[in-house]
Design an enzyme around this catalytic site. Structure first.
Site, short mmCIF file in Angstrom:
data_model
loop_
_atom_site.label_atom_id
_atom_site.label_comp_id
_atom_site.label_asym_id
_atom_site.label_seq_id
_atom_site.Cartn_x
_atom_site.Cartn_y
_atom_site.Cartn_z
N LYS A 50 0.84 -1.21 0.00
CA LYS A 50 0.00 0.00 0.00
C LYS A 50 0.86 1.25 0.00
O LYS A 50 0.56 2.23 -0.68
CB LYS A 50 -0.93 0.00 1.23
CG LYS A 50 -2.07 -1.00 1.08
CD LYS A 50 -2.81 -1.26 2.39
CE LYS A 50 -3.80 -2.39 2.18
NZ LYS A 50 -4.36 -2.92 3.42
N GLN A 94 -5.36 -1.71 9.61
CA GLN A 94 -5.10 -3.02 8.99
C GLN A 94 -5.68 -4.14 9.86
O GLN A 94 -5.44 -4.20 11.05
CB GLN A 94 -3.58 -3.20 8.81
CG GLN A 94 -3.18 -4.45 8.08
CD GLN A 94 -3.60 -4.45 6.61
OE1 GLN A 94 -3.44 -3.46 5.90
NE2 GLN A 94 -4.16 -5.56 6.16
N ASP A 117 -11.23 2.70 3.66
CA ASP A 117 -11.67 1.34 3.34
C ASP A 117 -13.16 1.27 3.02
O ASP A 117 -13.65 0.24 2.55
CB ASP A 117 -11.40 0.43 4.55
CG ASP A 117 -10.21 -0.49 4.32
OD1 ASP A 117 -9.81 -0.65 3.16
OD2 ASP A 117 -9.73 -1.05 5.31
#
Ligand code: NAP
Length: 277
Positions: A50, A94, A117
């Site tokens: 990422k 995460q 997200d």
């Protein structure tokens, strides 16, 4: 007949090029903060990817590594601090988190306008009422791959195997919002092949290697393989690729299909949040 390959790596590259063009017009740099709790090696690798993606599109990115024994209260306070930062436009925590931490409480804490997200209940609720803005990355990437076929979604019968809040449920809603007729299948579905054989669009998000066989697929269908299963150090999808490609009209490979698009959609969400937030 052999199915046409839906190349997610190439589409992701094109998406990043478009993002680079868009940010040239901005007077500030979009910023993404990734929070990692503990040092799970798979999470560390995903985060590295990422960060590299952010570099490719000239975003600012930072990783906040917090100890595995951090309390839920401290973690939530950390996210609240990021919510207040004006140079950070997207926040991602995460997963997985340590078992003693309530992951829903942490996701609830991410401000909806910084939810890179798209998994905060506010953004998922907006998806439910067909007010899509920041949508979850994997489902959004799947929609882009289906659009790549040039086939219309409207009026098609889409079958999702899987109903997780991360993939199956939101992708079904996104297809419904685009006027597909949607069937959700899951572990309690009776006669799964009878359902999947009806699918013009088949989404396999099961988490079981090579679960979908050719006899489960309607000839000419668009088959999207979301699964990432590891066998002997090799990534294997939820679809028996070699045999299904002989039946399907379009198919995504693993790796190189949904995975790269998921990462590209994280960048796109961060940009959207930066511009609109
Ligand atoms: P998950 O939370 O474990 O959900 C799996 C779903 O499959 C559940 O809804 C489950 O049903 C259903 N299922 C399990 N066994 C089944 C069976 N025998 N028949 C029918 N349905 C069955 O997994 P997930 O987070 O959605 O992820 C799915 C897969 O996608 C995993 O391989 C994951 O690694 C991968 N993934 C890939 C990406 C990417 O970027 N490519 C992103 C996210 C996830 P129940 O609800 O009844 O339990």
């Amino acid at each position: 007949m052999s199915a046409e390959l839906l190349n997610g790596s190439r589409l992701a590259q094109r998406t990043r090029t478009q993002i680079r063009k868009k940010i040239k017009k901005l007077t500030f740099t979009p910023g993404l903060a990734v929070v990692q709790v503990g040092d799970d090696p798979a999470s560390t690798l995903y985060i590295k990817h990422k960060q590299r993606d952010c570099e490719k599109v000239h975003f600012h990115s930072e990783v906040h590594r917090l100890p595995a024994n951090i309390s839920q209260k401290r973690l939530i306070e950390h996210v609240e601090t990021l919510n207040k930062r004006t140079d950070i436009h997207g926040i991602l925590v995460q997963m997985p988190l340590p078992e003693d931490i309530d992951k829903e409480a942490v996701i609830d804490t991410i401000a909806p306008h910084k939810d890179a997200d798209g998994l905060n209940p506010v953004n998922l609720g907006n998806l439910l009422i067909n007010r899509e803005r920041v949508t979850p990355c994997t489902p959004t990437g799947i929609i882009r791959l289906i659009e790549l076929t040039g086939e219309k979604i409207e009026g098609k019968h889409a079958v999702c195997i899987g109903r997780s809040p991360l993939v199956g449920k939101p992708v079904g809603l996104m297809l419904l919002n685009r006027h597909a007729t949607v069937t959700y299948c899951h572990s309690r579905t009776a006669d799964l092949p009878a359902q999947t054989q009806q699918a013009d669009i088949l989404i396999a998000a099961v988490g079981r290697s090579e679960f979908v066989s050719a006899d489960m697929v309607k000839p000419g269908a668009v088959v999207i393989d979301v699964g990432i299963n590891h066998i002997d150090g090799r990534a294997v999808g939820d679809v028996k690729f070699e045999e299904v490609k002989g039946v399907a009209g379009f198919i995504t490979p693993v790796p190189g299909g949904v995975g790269p698009m998921t990462r590209a959609m994280l960048l796109e969400n961060t940009l959207k949040l930066a511009i609109g937030g």
